[in-house]
Each structure stands twice: as C-alpha cells, then as structure tokens.
Write a protein that holds these residues in place. Structure first.
Motif: not given
Length: 117
Positions: A47, A54, A57, A60, A63, A83-84, A87-88
């Motif tokens: 990923n 991105e 991913l 996720c 997470m 969510e993004k 993730a970051r």
C-alpha cells in the motif's frame, strides 16, 4: 518472520517496476544465524500513501484493529473521523524504526499482516 523493505522509488515507479522488483533476502537468519534460510514464496502489492498520492489503501479494513493495538500500547490521541485522514495518520506513525516492531507485534496479536485484507 517479517521484514520491512524500503524502496527508493516514487509510487509511480514502484507500480511500473512491480513485476521486475527483486527483494534482497538476508544472507542468514538474524535470530539463529542459519545461512540461506529464507525462501521466496511470492510477492504482493504494498500500500502506498503519501501527501500527494494513494494507491491500494487496503489496510483500511484493519484500521479498527490497528487503532485497538495502539490503544493497548497507551496511545491516547483522538483519531480523525475521516477514513483517509485516519489512514494517513497511522501510516505516518508507522515509520522506521517502529514499523517493523509494529508489524511483528500486530501479526502476533491478530495473526494477519496489518496491510492485508
């Protein structure tokens, strides 16, 4: 045993060269020192998440487990709702030298790779 491998490639270069990437295996096991004890069983897409890019991913889906693991480790910050963004944040937290330790401990606790489905 898991190893974190870093590539000196941009995400676009990584995707373009994926089929021909060669990953160097250790000459011997770091624990028992047995020479040539690592065998290649295949490869999988990793990923990629950066500020500007991105791709795939997939983690996720993990997470919630990642956050639970971090909470078990006394992490007290409030996670982003998006969510993004979450993730970051997690990707930024999982940088070398802690990434390998996190990956191994997460695998021991959940019996799966944190980047996998």
């Amino acid at each position: 045993m898991q190893f974190i491998v870093q590539f000196a490639l941009t995400p676009i270069e990584y995707i373009a060269k994926f089929d021909n990437l060669e990953i160097k295996r250790p000459d011997s096991c770091p624990k028992c020192q047995v020479p040539n004890s690592f065998h290649k069983h295949g490869k999988y897409w990793r990923n990629i998440v950066t500020e500007d890019y991105e791709e795939r991913l997939r983690f996720c889906r993990n997470m919630t487990r990642i956050e639970m693991y971090l909470r078990d480790q006394k992490w007290q910050e409030i996670s982003p709702q998006d969510e993004k963004e979450k993730a970051r944040k997690f990707v930024c937290m999982l940088t070398v030298p802690t990434a390998e330790t996190f990956s191994q401990k997460f695998h021991q606790q959940h019996k799966l790779n944190f980047m996998a489905h």
